[in-house]
Motif scaffolding. Sequence first.
Motif, PDB file in Angstrom:
ATOM      1  N   ARG A 141      -9.726   8.203  16.077  1.00  0.00           N
ATOM      2  CA  ARG A 141      -9.852   8.385  17.522  1.00  0.00           C
ATOM      3  C   ARG A 141      -9.027   7.341  18.275  1.00  0.00           C
ATOM      4  NH1 ARG A 141     -15.434   9.275  20.796  1.00  0.00           N
ATOM      5  NH2 ARG A 141     -15.046  11.342  19.911  1.00  0.00           N
ATOM      6  N   LEU A 142      -9.045   6.108  17.772  1.00  0.00           N
ATOM      7  CA  LEU A 142      -8.299   5.024  18.420  1.00  0.00           C
ATOM      8  C   LEU A 142      -6.804   5.298  18.393  1.00  0.00           C
ATOM      9  CD1 LEU A 142      -9.063   2.171  19.618  1.00  0.00           C
ATOM     10  CD2 LEU A 142      -8.413   1.230  17.404  1.00  0.00           C
ATOM     11  N   GLY A 143      -6.337   5.921  17.302  1.00  0.00           N
ATOM     12  CA  GLY A 143      -4.926   6.279  17.188  1.00  0.00           C
ATOM     13  C   GLY A 143      -4.001   5.110  16.932  1.00  0.00           C
ATOM     14  N   LYS A 144      -4.541   3.997  16.418  1.00  0.00           N
ATOM     15  CA  LYS A 144      -3.707   2.809  16.216  1.00  0.00           C
ATOM     16  C   LYS A 144      -3.537   2.461  14.753  1.00  0.00           C
ATOM     17  CE  LYS A 144      -3.050  -1.928  17.845  1.00  0.00           C
ATOM     18  NZ  LYS A 144      -3.550  -3.028  18.710  1.00  0.00           N
ATOM     19  N   PHE A 145      -4.615   2.467  13.988  1.00  0.00           N
ATOM     20  CA  PHE A 145      -4.562   2.090  12.579  1.00  0.00           C
ATOM     21  C   PHE A 145      -4.861   3.331  11.740  1.00  0.00           C
ATOM     22  CE2 PHE A 145      -5.941  -1.777  14.897  1.00  0.00           C
ATOM     23  CZ  PHE A 145      -4.801  -2.541  14.679  1.00  0.00           C
TER      24      PHE A 145
ATOM     25  N   LEU B 287       4.168   9.369  -1.593  1.00  0.00           N
ATOM     26  CA  LEU B 287       5.580   9.743  -1.600  1.00  0.00           C
ATOM     27  C   LEU B 287       5.914  10.811  -0.569  1.00  0.00           C
ATOM     28  CD1 LEU B 287       6.562   9.810  -5.392  1.00  0.00           C
ATOM     29  CD2 LEU B 287       7.335   8.210  -3.642  1.00  0.00           C
ATOM     30  N   ASP B 288       5.151  11.880  -0.543  1.00  0.00           N
ATOM     31  CA  ASP B 288       5.506  13.012   0.311  1.00  0.00           C
ATOM     32  C   ASP B 288       5.278  12.740   1.791  1.00  0.00           C
ATOM     33  OD1 ASP B 288       6.287  14.311  -1.928  1.00  0.00           O
ATOM     34  OD2 ASP B 288       4.566  15.640  -2.082  1.00  0.00           O
ATOM     35  N   ASN B 289       4.558  11.665   2.120  1.00  0.00           N
ATOM     36  CA  ASN B 289       4.423  11.240   3.511  1.00  0.00           C
ATOM     37  C   ASN B 289       5.256   9.996   3.814  1.00  0.00           C
ATOM     38  OD1 ASN B 289       2.211  13.014   4.824  1.00  0.00           O
ATOM     39  ND2 ASN B 289       1.315  12.449   2.846  1.00  0.00           N
ATOM     40  N   ASP B 290       6.080   9.603   2.829  1.00  0.00           N
ATOM     41  CA  ASP B 290       6.988   8.461   2.994  1.00  0.00           C
ATOM     42  C   ASP B 290       6.252   7.201   3.445  1.00  0.00           C
ATOM     43  OD1 ASP B 290       9.552   7.439   2.723  1.00  0.00           O
ATOM     44  OD2 ASP B 290      10.043   7.734   4.836  1.00  0.00           O
ATOM     45  N   VAL B 291       5.092   6.946   2.818  1.00  0.00           N
ATOM     46  CA  VAL B 291       4.290   5.764   3.153  1.00  0.00           C
ATOM     47  C   VAL B 291       4.987   4.511   2.642  1.00  0.00           C
ATOM     48  CG1 VAL B 291       2.106   4.567   2.670  1.00  0.00           C
ATOM     49  CG2 VAL B 291       2.104   7.013   3.225  1.00  0.00           C
ATOM     50  N   ASP B 292       5.068   3.506   3.489  1.00  0.00           N
ATOM     51  CA  ASP B 292       5.649   2.228   3.089  1.00  0.00           C
ATOM     52  C   ASP B 292       4.592   1.212   2.677  1.00  0.00           C
ATOM     53  OD1 ASP B 292       8.491   2.641   3.524  1.00  0.00           O
ATOM     54  OD2 ASP B 292       8.016   2.731   5.655  1.00  0.00           O
TER      55      ASP B 292
ATOM     56  N   PHE C 127       3.352  -7.379   9.521  1.00  0.00           N
ATOM     57  CA  PHE C 127       3.221  -5.924   9.552  1.00  0.00           C
ATOM     58  C   PHE C 127       2.929  -5.389  10.950  1.00  0.00           C
ATOM     59  CE2 PHE C 127       2.688  -6.827   5.003  1.00  0.00           C
ATOM     60  CZ  PHE C 127       3.711  -6.003   4.530  1.00  0.00           C
ATOM     61  N   MET C 128       2.348  -6.199  11.814  1.00  0.00           N
ATOM     62  CA  MET C 128       2.207  -5.743  13.198  1.00  0.00           C
ATOM     63  C   MET C 128       3.550  -5.769  13.917  1.00  0.00           C
ATOM     64  SD  MET C 128      -1.510  -6.885  14.638  1.00  0.00           S
ATOM     65  CE  MET C 128      -2.986  -6.148  13.920  1.00  0.00           C
ATOM     66  N   LYS C 129       4.367  -6.780  13.655  1.00  0.00           N
ATOM     67  CA  LYS C 129       5.703  -6.828  14.263  1.00  0.00           C
ATOM     68  C   LYS C 129       6.564  -5.667  13.780  1.00  0.00           C
ATOM     69  CE  LYS C 129       9.981  -9.563  14.450  1.00  0.00           C
ATOM     70  NZ  LYS C 129      10.344  -9.161  15.805  1.00  0.00           N
ATOM     71  N   ASN C 130       6.430  -5.300  12.504  1.00  0.00           N
ATOM     72  CA  ASN C 130       7.282  -4.273  11.912  1.00  0.00           C
ATOM     73  C   ASN C 130       6.633  -2.893  11.863  1.00  0.00           C
ATOM     74  OD1 ASN C 130       9.722  -5.854  11.044  1.00  0.00           O
ATOM     75  ND2 ASN C 130       8.140  -7.043  10.000  1.00  0.00           N
ATOM     76  N   ALA C 131       5.555  -2.713  12.620  1.00  0.00           N
ATOM     77  CA  ALA C 131       4.845  -1.431  12.600  1.00  0.00           C
ATOM     78  C   ALA C 131       5.713  -0.285  13.106  1.00  0.00           C
ATOM     79  CB  ALA C 131       3.563  -1.532  13.437  1.00  0.00           C
ATOM     80  N   GLY C 132       6.693  -0.584  13.968  1.00  0.00           N
ATOM     81  CA  GLY C 132       7.567   0.469  14.459  1.00  0.00           C
ATOM     82  C   GLY C 132       8.660   0.856  13.482  1.00  0.00           C
TER      83      GLY C 132
END
Length: 363
Positions: A110-114, A232-237, A345-350
């Motif tokens: 719901r928050l849409g952030k994490f 893999l199929d969602n290209d998760v880093d 990871f917060m700085k590089n979240a984009g």
Amino acid sequence: MDLVVFGAQGMALAVYEAYNSLYPKRHVRCFLVTSTEGNAAVLGNIPVRELASFSSELSLEDKNNIQVLIATPESVQAEIEESLENNNFRYHRRIDSQQWAELMKMYHTRLGKFLPISALPFGCHEAFVRIFVARSGKDKALRKSYSLPDYMLSIQLGTERSERHLGELHESEGCNISAKNGNYSELTALYWIWKNRLCGDENVEKPERQYYGLAQYRRMLSLDKDDMLRLLDNDVDVVLPYPMPYEPDINVHHARYLRDSDWNALLIALRELQPEYVEDFRKVLSQKYLYNYNVILARKSVLREYCEWLFPILERTEELSVPRGCERNDRYIGYMGETLETLYFMKNAGVLNIVHTQCDILV
């Protein structure tokens, strides 16, 4: 029926915020603690109360109209239940790690952030995953029996200082900083992973399909078979634990665990080595979410780049500390690692595709 949250640390605050957002009709009256010593007087704009004084103000009928959510580490929940029963609170519920995970999943969706990893569709291709579980000869035996999946291997820390030898691997083998374990804690395992598993892709088939990570004996990311098919199929880093909230911001975390002189050493090291992160550091410190425990799973190249950024900062911080790391035996570098992980990871979240899951606390 009104709600009361037992606990006054990050887990309790997260439960309160989630209930406020998901179930606004359920009124949360206060936080409860055994003693207010060392706890805030107010969290989330509601009071933190001692159980004894709160109980003395209520009639038995009032207590029968209150449900207590026990949002503390599971190791102390049984003791808290007994105290509640002794004070005639009949309706109480333990928030265990699985319930907390489900609550955080709903809340952060719901928050849409994490973003939870479970919110992603699962695919067809399974990544190569290897997570190393940091162990110590000082670890107390778990009360419950757990089996680790095949992609997890245990690695013993501080081997040279321990009479017990545990796990498949020892961090004193290969390129290591095992002697610094007293300061670095689980981060000596991350250093070992970096130097002995992440460096060099030239003879490795499809390194972009490989994910490496760190867990602890009692703290590990909750990942199931479906999650393995989401990487893999969602290209998760990166997969990180849901962050813990702190009030008024995460400065309270370092203030609780670190000396001012050590914190100043870290700030100097960051300015010297990564000056482009200094302004973002101020922003991260002034917000409320922190990635605890130094647990992580990441694509091989991403974890390598993070380690290449992290360890020079920590090494320089050691040099600037008074007393220096080699002259002491407290976990101050490990605590700094949590804040630096949050910063990075917060700085590089984009730039990075970061998802989240529960950090299971084993008992």
